[in-house]
Scaffold this motif. Structure first.
Motif, PDB file in Angstrom:
ATOM      1  N   GLU A   1       0.705  -1.133  -0.266  1.00  0.00           N
ATOM      2  CA  GLU A   1       0.061   0.035  -0.001  1.00  0.00           C
ATOM      3  C   GLU A   1       0.987   1.343  -0.144  1.00  0.00           C
ATOM      4  O   GLU A   1       0.537   2.419  -0.446  1.00  0.00           O
ATOM      5  CB  GLU A   1      -0.894  -0.043   1.183  1.00  0.00           C
ATOM      6  N   GLN A   2       2.035   1.003   0.663  1.00  0.00           N
ATOM      7  CA  GLN A   2       2.767   2.442   0.695  1.00  0.00           C
ATOM      8  C   GLN A   2       3.661   2.504  -0.563  1.00  0.00           C
ATOM      9  O   GLN A   2       3.805   3.569  -1.036  1.00  0.00           O
ATOM     10  CB  GLN A   2       3.949   2.067   2.005  1.00  0.00           C
TER      11      GLN A   2
ATOM     12  N   LYS B   1       3.104   1.130  -3.782  1.00  0.00           N
ATOM     13  CA  LYS B   1       2.296   0.782  -4.985  1.00  0.00           C
ATOM     14  C   LYS B   1       2.539   1.806  -6.156  1.00  0.00           C
ATOM     15  O   LYS B   1       2.903   1.431  -7.241  1.00  0.00           O
ATOM     16  CB  LYS B   1       0.799   0.817  -4.673  1.00  0.00           C
TER      17      LYS B   1
END
Length: 62
Positions: A34-35, A37
């Motif tokens: 998520e960080q 991507k």
């Protein structure tokens, strides 16, 4: 022109090596997807651009 293509290929090889190492590490780390991507997608876009630019530059060499 040949030197320019050789430099582009060198940059492509170095960048590909960095992506081959960094993407699996990022995907294996918990919560890193998520960080990171956007960074991975940007890297893939730059890599694709380098492939196209190198191919176009190579087509001018006879």
């Amino acid at each position: 022109m040949i030197i320019a293509v050789q430099i582009l290929v060198l940059i492509l090889v170095i960048f590909s090596t960095l992506l081959v190492i960094s993407i699996p590490v990022t995907l294996a780390s918990p919560g890193q997807w998520e960080q990171s991507k956007n960074l991975i997608y940007t890297g893939a876009g730059i890599w694709a651009g380098l492939v196209i630019i190198t191919g176009v530059a190579n087509s001018f060499i006879t």
